[in-house]
Design an enzyme around this catalytic site. Sequence first.
Site, short mmCIF file in Angstrom:
data_model
loop_
_atom_site.label_atom_id
_atom_site.label_comp_id
_atom_site.label_asym_id
_atom_site.label_seq_id
_atom_site.Cartn_x
_atom_site.Cartn_y
_atom_site.Cartn_z
CD GLU A 181 -3.01 -1.13 2.10
OE1 GLU A 181 -2.97 -0.39 3.03
OE2 GLU A 181 -3.96 -1.83 1.83
CD GLU A 185 -3.65 -5.90 3.01
OE1 GLU A 185 -4.74 -5.37 3.67
OE2 GLU A 185 -2.74 -5.94 3.06
#
Length: 508
Positions: free
Chosen positions: A175, A294
């Site tokens: 991320e 995710e």
Amino acid sequence: MGELSAKIRVDSELISGSVDNRMFGSFVEHLGRAIYGGVYQPDHASADESGFRTDVLDLVKDLRVPIIRYPGGNYVSAYKWEDAVGPVGQRPRRMDLAWKAVEPNTVGLDEFYRWAKKAGSDVMMALNLGTRGIEEARNFVEYCNHPGGLYWSDLRRAHGREEPYNFRVWCLGNEMDGPWQIGCKTADEYGKLAGEVAKALKLFDPTLELVVCGSSGPGMPTFPQWEATVLEYCYEHVDYISLHTYARKDGDSLSAFLAESVRFENFIKAVESTVQFVKAKKRSRKDVKISVDEWNVWYHSIGKESDDDLWQVGRRLLEDVYTVEDALVVGCFLIVLLRHAATVRMACLAQLVNTIAPILADKEGPAWKQTIYYPFLHCSLYARGEVLDTRIESPGYETEVYGFVPYIDGVAIHRPDAREIAFFSVNRHETDTVRALVKLAGFSGLSVIEHVVISDRDPLASNTREAPDRVSPGKDASTKCDGEVLRASLAPLSWNMIRVSYRDCARN
Ligand code: AHR
């Protein structure tokens, strides 16, 4: 209560993709009680000789998780892998800034690898590209994957691990678009770094599978330009682009929550298109695939965490207790993933134990299955096959954000070896049963094996230590096959798996 109907059509010859086993991956981060108090708890009654909780391990094994992403997550962006190897007693205790906890490094690389092997899983290793770069990444890969005779691989051997771990899949950071991430970057900064790390890793071993970070969610202001810019730097060096997404329920609107999978599907479609855009721009012959590494429902615990245990090992964090509604959203997400199996080759349910997880483990007591355990289990067991193009005509409802959303969503998976078709479906209607007519063209001699259902008079019901089986799958014996047609009643707010065997398939 009324009765609505939906028409579904599949054809044995119309295949939209094949499901990669790694679609049923998961994720374990050094976060909360995922490792300390979940995977590992030497003082627990069920602990084995290595300190691993066997009650947790048994529930993980049943899920048949082929690959587990590790060690983070936000945690990885300041991870110093050298702290997590060598004699346990000599490993440093460190401050984990991502989760404001202490990391004792008692469970390190080797311990986690051994746990994953006991669980029947491979490890998807994540690299720290927040505070570190090419040098540390190449050393780490040599430590893990090179047989020996060089500095880092010999260090591994000196640490007692003769054979390389041979991790095949490596995530290039986590991320990196997120302002909360330690060492977050602009798309240009990250794309350049990820491309160079990928190049170095492929020089070491061109067969490694590398995952570059896409956006942390479709709501990120840099999405989807992030994907285009990052891929322009590294298209030829990487194999996957990641996509992360969490569904949350805002306020009381169940109908909007159940439509979160539409948002998820639009996200996937946009990434698919961006990949095609960069491929065309680069005149490339290669297709970068998608890793949804995710995904889950996550909202119950947000804003409810206590600061009482700051800077402690195994803080209680992100322990969402999931409801029947959440299981339906997880089911809808699984249907979306399967529908996009041609491009989405890997996915990781985030996470596995205690933190936003299908398994909860009590400190002194047992471990149990949350509601979301079941749709994942059903797909992991019966959705590894060919995806049949599934056309659905269903009544639905209007939403402010996504427009029309059908009550029924579903996907059919064909497993030729087992001579079986599994139809996975969700009914989003809050009060009405929907009669489903599923035409399975090209299949004959059909017979229902089982129709497994999750539904409950209380959509907010969940499983707890006191009532671990409050929500568990039931069976519907009324489902029948009639020629090429499967007839089923899909209960209001239900997750359904209908398995059908057949005698002949027109294609064979
Ligand atoms: O899964 C929990 C967290 O969610 C991860 O650490 C991070 O990558 C994401 O924001």
